[in-house]
Design a protein around this motif. Structure first.
Motif, short mmCIF file in Angstrom:
data_model
loop_
_atom_site.label_atom_id
_atom_site.label_comp_id
_atom_site.label_asym_id
_atom_site.label_seq_id
_atom_site.Cartn_x
_atom_site.Cartn_y
_atom_site.Cartn_z
N ALA A 104 -15.09 -20.47 -16.65
CA ALA A 104 -13.80 -21.09 -17.23
C ALA A 104 -12.39 -20.78 -17.06
CB ALA A 104 -14.18 -21.59 -18.61
N TYR A 105 -12.19 -19.61 -17.04
CA TYR A 105 -10.98 -18.93 -16.80
C TYR A 105 -10.19 -19.32 -15.47
CZ TYR A 105 -10.66 -15.30 -20.25
OH TYR A 105 -10.61 -14.72 -21.67
N TYR A 106 -11.13 -19.73 -14.51
CA TYR A 106 -10.45 -19.93 -13.04
C TYR A 106 -10.57 -21.44 -12.77
CZ TYR A 106 -11.78 -14.85 -13.19
OH TYR A 106 -11.78 -13.54 -13.67
N GLY A 107 -9.31 -21.74 -12.74
CA GLY A 107 -9.12 -23.17 -12.50
C GLY A 107 -9.07 -23.59 -11.17
N TRP A 108 -9.11 -25.01 -11.01
CA TRP A 108 -8.99 -25.64 -9.65
C TRP A 108 -7.45 -25.89 -9.40
CZ3 TRP A 108 -6.56 -30.23 -9.42
CH2 TRP A 108 -6.51 -31.03 -8.06
N GLU A 109 -7.03 -25.47 -7.98
CA GLU A 109 -5.88 -25.72 -7.70
C GLU A 109 -6.01 -26.77 -6.17
OE1 GLU A 109 -2.94 -22.56 -7.38
OE2 GLU A 109 -3.42 -22.02 -9.28
N PRO A 110 -4.85 -27.45 -6.29
CA PRO A 110 -4.79 -28.28 -4.89
C PRO A 110 -4.19 -27.48 -3.87
CG PRO A 110 -3.20 -29.21 -6.58
CD PRO A 110 -3.95 -28.25 -7.32
N GLU A 111 -4.10 -27.81 -2.63
CA GLU A 111 -3.42 -27.28 -1.57
C GLU A 111 -1.86 -27.38 -1.97
OE1 GLU A 111 -4.91 -25.45 1.00
OE2 GLU A 111 -7.15 -25.95 0.29
N GLU A 112 -1.25 -26.03 -1.28
CA GLU A 112 0.04 -26.16 -1.43
C GLU A 112 0.86 -27.53 -0.88
OE1 GLU A 112 2.23 -24.26 -3.38
OE2 GLU A 112 0.56 -23.25 -4.04
N SER A 113 0.32 -27.89 0.24
CA SER A 113 0.78 -29.11 0.90
C SER A 113 0.69 -30.20 -0.02
CB SER A 113 0.45 -29.16 2.36
OG SER A 113 -1.11 -29.45 1.99
N GLU A 114 -0.34 -30.34 -0.60
CA GLU A 114 -0.45 -31.57 -1.64
C GLU A 114 0.49 -31.29 -2.94
OE1 GLU A 114 -4.33 -33.93 -4.03
OE2 GLU A 114 -4.56 -31.92 -2.88
#
Length: 377
Positions: A235-245
């Motif tokens: 749970a410490y590690y979240g999802w991130e979208p691509e930088e371009s998004e």
């Protein structure tokens, strides 16, 4: 390593930390970077000994005992807490001679040795460690030091029902918002539990007392940062979208500027309250990026696939700017929580508590009837 309790002061000087520390430890690098430096007792005995006597945490295992992949930095998977933190938590636990104690997270075994001394021969200490290698190492260290608590290899979230009930329970691994039900079940009515509660913003020491009806209430004291129970660490590690998004998302003006950022993110100010009001929201701040006093704040909820990036310019008089993606408008939620913090006289952590009643757990402000957020049930 000070304590206001004279018995703990004495025991902390008689039960030596070094008896329980491994041959190799890892300490923070001197340059302040998020990197660990290995220190070996055999090759750097003076540096090793100095680190152990200092009031600092020591990483005693990295990467769950595996070698880091080539080119990657080691990350901590077990540690020995700062002696001052150990003293603070043990004093809050208020162990008496002859009591039964359950410890969640054996680690090196030092804490279990201290508990064994305080409970005495008439007492009983059970300590649970999820990592078999660490458990075996702690058993050996405890035996060599002359202490004999029961060391159980198992999932600490389940406690150890075979030894229940316990007068005291202490956790040295943090739990994410919801107290494991097994701990409360195994705590004797009239007993006390001390452990590090946390969310994805800030953690604090929870001191919880159980009443004769099986319910429990307690307040938060002092900031604490502990490794989580292992099954919660993802749970410490979240999802991130691509930088371009992220860059394609609309850049909008927030309602915050100037000192608002410090009010929101400073652990001494609104950070605990705001984190408590915005659940399932991982916080990460890149300070001084891309320049001094320009910070980048990322918020994400991987389950909802929602993300926000706020550009926090400390010196500008204009409002901060933000990009938001996904169904949750995370920055909008943070601003709403910030307004709540203002409206409730800007409470710090010490005004909050946790109530457990009839299977429901909730955070409260000032009194259990002032519900801030129900976390389960």
């Amino acid at each position: 390593m000070s304590s206001s309790d004279p018995v703990w002061r004495r025991l902390l000087t008689e039960v030596f930390r070094e008896w329980f520390i491994s041959e190799t430890i890892w300490i923070d690098t001197a340059d302040g970077e998020l990197a660990l430096s290995a220190v070996s007792k055999s090759t750097e005995p003076q540096r090793w000994a100095r680190a152990i006597t200092e009031d600092r945490y020591l990483v005693t295992q990295v990467n769950f005992g595996a070698d880091p992949p080539d080119g990657e930095l080691p990350w901590p998977s077990s540690s020995s807490s700062m002696p001052s933190i150990v003293a603070m938590m043990l004093e809050a636990l208020d162990v008496r001679h002859g009591q039964s104690v359950l410890e969640i997270g054996t680690g090196t075994g030092w804490n279990a040795a201290l508990l064994s001394r305080r409970a005495g021969d008439a007492g009983r200490v059970v300590t649970v460690e999820v990592d078999p290698t660490l458990a075996e190492r702690a058993r050996g260290a405890l035996d060599r030091a002359g202490y004999s608590p029961t060391v159980v290899t198992g999932d600490g979230a389940k406690g150890f029902p075979d030894g229940a009930p316990y007068d005291r329970i202490i956790a040295t691994a943090s739990f994410r918002e919801v107290l494991p039900a097994a701990w409360l079940e195994q705590l004797r009515p009239g007993g006390r539990l001390v452990g590090p509660w946390d969310n994805d913003w800030l953690g604090g020491m929870l001191v919880l007392d159980k009443d004769e009806d099986g319910n429990a209430t307690g307040r938060f004291r002092d900031q604490l940062a502990f490794m989580r129970l292992r099954d919660q660490r993802a749970a410490y590690y979240g999802w991130e979208p691509e930088e371009s998004e992220i860059e394609r998302a609309a850049l909008t003006e927030t309602g915050c500027r100037g000192s608002d950022g410090d009010n929101i993110f400073n652990p001494e100010l609104g950070r605990f309250a705001i984190g408590a009001l915005v659940p399932d929201c991982y916080l990460h701040i890149d300070f001084n990026t891309p320049a001094d006093y320009h910070h980048v704040v990322d918020l994400d909820d991987g389950f909802a696939r929602s993300f926000a990036r706020m550009y926090w310019d400390v010196n500008t008089p204009t409002h901060y700017q933000v990009r938001q993606l996904g169904p949750r408008k995370l920055w909008d939620e943070v601003e709403a929580a910030y307004d709540w913090w203002h409206d409730n006289d800007e409470p710090g952590m010490e005004r909050f508590g946790l109530e457990i009643r009839d299977g429901k757990q909730w955070l409260w402000l000032d009194h259990p009837d002032h519900v801030v957020r129900v976390v389960t049930g």
